[in-house]
Design an enzyme around this catalytic site. Structure first.
Site, PDB file in Angstrom:
ATOM      1  N   TYR A 147     -11.194 -18.993   2.591  1.00  0.00           N
ATOM      2  CA  TYR A 147     -12.076 -17.969   3.158  1.00  0.00           C
ATOM      3  C   TYR A 147     -12.816 -17.201   2.056  1.00  0.00           C
ATOM      4  CZ  TYR A 147     -10.587 -18.020   8.080  1.00  0.00           C
ATOM      5  OH  TYR A 147     -10.360 -18.356   9.389  1.00  0.00           O
ATOM      6  N   LYS A 198      -0.463 -28.408   2.673  1.00  0.00           N
ATOM      7  CA  LYS A 198      -0.961 -29.793   2.682  1.00  0.00           C
ATOM      8  C   LYS A 198      -0.753 -30.343   1.271  1.00  0.00           C
ATOM      9  CE  LYS A 198      -3.031 -33.258   4.772  1.00  0.00           C
ATOM     10  NZ  LYS A 198      -2.400 -34.020   5.870  1.00  0.00           N
ATOM     11  N   ASP A 230      -0.558 -30.765   9.381  1.00  0.00           N
ATOM     12  CA  ASP A 230      -0.796 -31.617  10.555  1.00  0.00           C
ATOM     13  C   ASP A 230       0.493 -31.782  11.365  1.00  0.00           C
ATOM     14  OD1 ASP A 230       0.229 -33.037   8.380  1.00  0.00           O
ATOM     15  OD2 ASP A 230      -0.945 -34.848   8.743  1.00  0.00           O
ATOM     16  N   ASP A 254      -4.968 -19.368  10.387  1.00  0.00           N
ATOM     17  CA  ASP A 254      -5.943 -19.099  11.446  1.00  0.00           C
ATOM     18  C   ASP A 254      -5.746 -20.097  12.583  1.00  0.00           C
ATOM     19  OD1 ASP A 254      -8.308 -18.056  12.705  1.00  0.00           O
ATOM     20  OD2 ASP A 254      -9.389 -19.811  11.965  1.00  0.00           O
ATOM     21  N   ASP A 258      -3.542 -19.554  16.496  1.00  0.00           N
ATOM     22  CA  ASP A 258      -4.138 -19.753  17.825  1.00  0.00           C
ATOM     23  C   ASP A 258      -3.275 -20.718  18.647  1.00  0.00           C
ATOM     24  OD1 ASP A 258      -6.348 -18.146  17.202  1.00  0.00           O
ATOM     25  OD2 ASP A 258      -7.762 -19.524  18.157  1.00  0.00           O
TER      26      ASP A 258
HETATM   27  C1  IPM Z   1      -8.968 -14.447  13.413  1.00  0.00           C
HETATM   28  C2  IPM Z   1     -10.415 -14.815  13.634  1.00  0.00           C
HETATM   29  C3  IPM Z   1     -11.179 -14.537  12.353  1.00  0.00           C
HETATM   30  C4  IPM Z   1     -10.601 -15.409  11.271  1.00  0.00           C
HETATM   31  C5  IPM Z   1     -12.713 -14.730  12.461  1.00  0.00           C
HETATM   32  C6  IPM Z   1     -13.305 -13.933  13.588  1.00  0.00           C
HETATM   33  C7  IPM Z   1     -13.392 -14.413  11.174  1.00  0.00           C
HETATM   34  O1  IPM Z   1     -10.524 -16.140  14.048  1.00  0.00           O
HETATM   35  O2  IPM Z   1      -8.692 -13.255  13.142  1.00  0.00           O
HETATM   36  O3  IPM Z   1      -8.119 -15.319  13.545  1.00  0.00           O
HETATM   37  O4  IPM Z   1     -10.989 -16.580  11.127  1.00  0.00           O
HETATM   38  O5  IPM Z   1      -9.746 -14.924  10.539  1.00  0.00           O
HETATM   39 MG    MG Z   2      -8.656 -17.073  14.427  1.00  0.00          MG
END
Ligand code: IPM
Ligand code: MG
Length: 367
Positions: A147, A198, A230, A254, A258
């Site tokens: 990032y 990785k 993975d 990230d 999710d």
């Molecule tokens: C998160 C989001 C952010 C990230 C984006 C909105 C920049 O997806 O907080 O997980 O990638 O960190």
């Molecule tokens: Mg995110």
């Protein structure tokens, strides 16, 4: 009743975009009520971030916002972004504001708990026996990795081609400091830490694995394992109960957070805390700004409310108040109230505002 203290906690509120203002309003109402009940004094200051800040000032993170955050005891953030700003140059995108806030406050440690609540077993897309009892903490490195690594950019080559570059970099000290947070988190939880990388392909991951392995010698009470990213993604949906605490870099974290969030049925339930070495932390839901349902009173405010609880626990040292809020969330779910994202048969559908009202009733009832 807890004895009143003289301390007034200064909280910066960053409602942001999309459903942000709606869910923030619920969290603030809950905080005010808990403040009265537990004699905790808050001073709330609202500031601009993301698309709202772009519209008002041209920048997704005005200097004034960062300064207000620095002056506060904690920052409660809702969500940023929306279609309207998606095609702006990168420097003016809402996401850039969020990344600037994280790096500006030095928030290198992002704690993302994914806990399945028994009340929401039916909301998960996985079989109940797979997800029942899941309780995972993802510790994501937040201010390094691909990032922020350089070089980055889109460059013109001599042959007329374009070349897009992002660089995944970790220094040993960056790995060690997130590693420490992760081992300490695991110590307070189930005592198991899985480091995700990785290392079979990436040098940066090899260093990550070496440093985490070395660090583990100082934490003999934590059982360390390693997974390639993975495989970790596969294991998270195959057998999520094998995980206790996960530590990983910015990009992998990230993605995996999710995935971990969806085990619980809805990303609309999950809070997070972003912490630095010192100074205020940022507390925000894992979900985004959901522009498709913004302004329609459909959003689930529970991740925002649980983020406020994390703020009380990790940022303000008020675990009893945090606990009250978490209990109220369980109570309203027990009473059958559901927003659309977690709705299942026989439950009572409510909008964002009404969810806030029933939460406050539950808090009042617990007095
Ligand atoms: C998160 C989001 C952010 C990230 C984006 C909105 C920049 O997806 O907080 O997980 O990638 O960190
Ligand atoms: Mg995110």
């Amino acid at each position: 009743m807890i004895a009143p203290t003289n301390k007034t906690y200064r909280i910066t509120l960053l409602p942001g975009d999309g459903i942000g203002p709606e869910i923030m309003a619920v969290a603030v109402a809950v905080l005010k009520q808990i403040g009265e009940q537990q004699a905790i004094a808050f001073e709330f200051n609202e500031a601009l971030i993301g698309g709202a800040a772009i519209d008002a000032t041209g920048s997704p993170l005005p200097d004034e916002t960062l300064e207000t955050c620095r002056q506060s005891d904690a920052v409660l953030l809702a969500s940023i972004g929306g279609y309207k700003w998606d095609n702006l140059p990168r420097a003016q995108r809402p996401e850039t504001g969020l990344l600037g806030l994280r790096s500006g406050l030095g928030l290198f440690a992002n704690l993302r708990p994914a806990t399945i609540l028994p009340q929401l077993l039916a909301a998960s897309s996985l079989k109940p026996e797979v997800v029942e009892g899941v309780d995972i903490m993802v510790v994501r490195e937040l201010t390094g990795g691909i990032y922020f690594g350089s070089p980055k950019g889109i460059f013109e080559m001599e042959n007329g081609e374009q070349r897009g570059v992002s660089t995944m970099v970790y220094t040993s000290s960056e790995i060690d400091r997130i590693g420490k947070v992760a081992f300490e988190t695991a110590q307070k939880r189930g005592g198991r830490l899985c480091s995700v990388d990785k290392a079979n392909v990436l040098e940066v991951s090899q260093l990550w694995r070496d440093r985490i392995t070395t660090l583990s010698q100082s934490y003999s009470d934590v059982e360390l394992s390693h997974l390639y990213v993975d495989n970790a993604a596969m294991q998270l949906v195959r057998a999520p109960k094998q995980f206790d605490t996960i530590v990983t870099g910015n990009l992998f974290g990230d993605i995996l957070s999710d995935a971990a969030a969806m085990l619980t049925g809805s990303i609309g339930m999950l809070p997070s805390a972003s912490l630095g070495e010192s100074g205020p932390g940022v507390y925000e839901p894992v979900h985004g700004s959901a522009p498709d349902i913004a302004g329609q009173d459909k959003a689930n405010p529970l991740a925002q409310v649980l983020s406020a609880a994390m703020m009380l626990r990790y940022g303000l040292g008020q675990p009893a108040a945090a606990e009250k809020i978490e209990q109220a969330v369980l109570a309203v779910l027990d009473q059958g109230y559901r927003t659309g994202d977690i709705m299942s048969e026989g439950m009572t559908p409510v909008g964002c505002k009404e969810m806030g009202e029933v939460l406050r009733k539950a808090i009042a009832a617990s007095e």
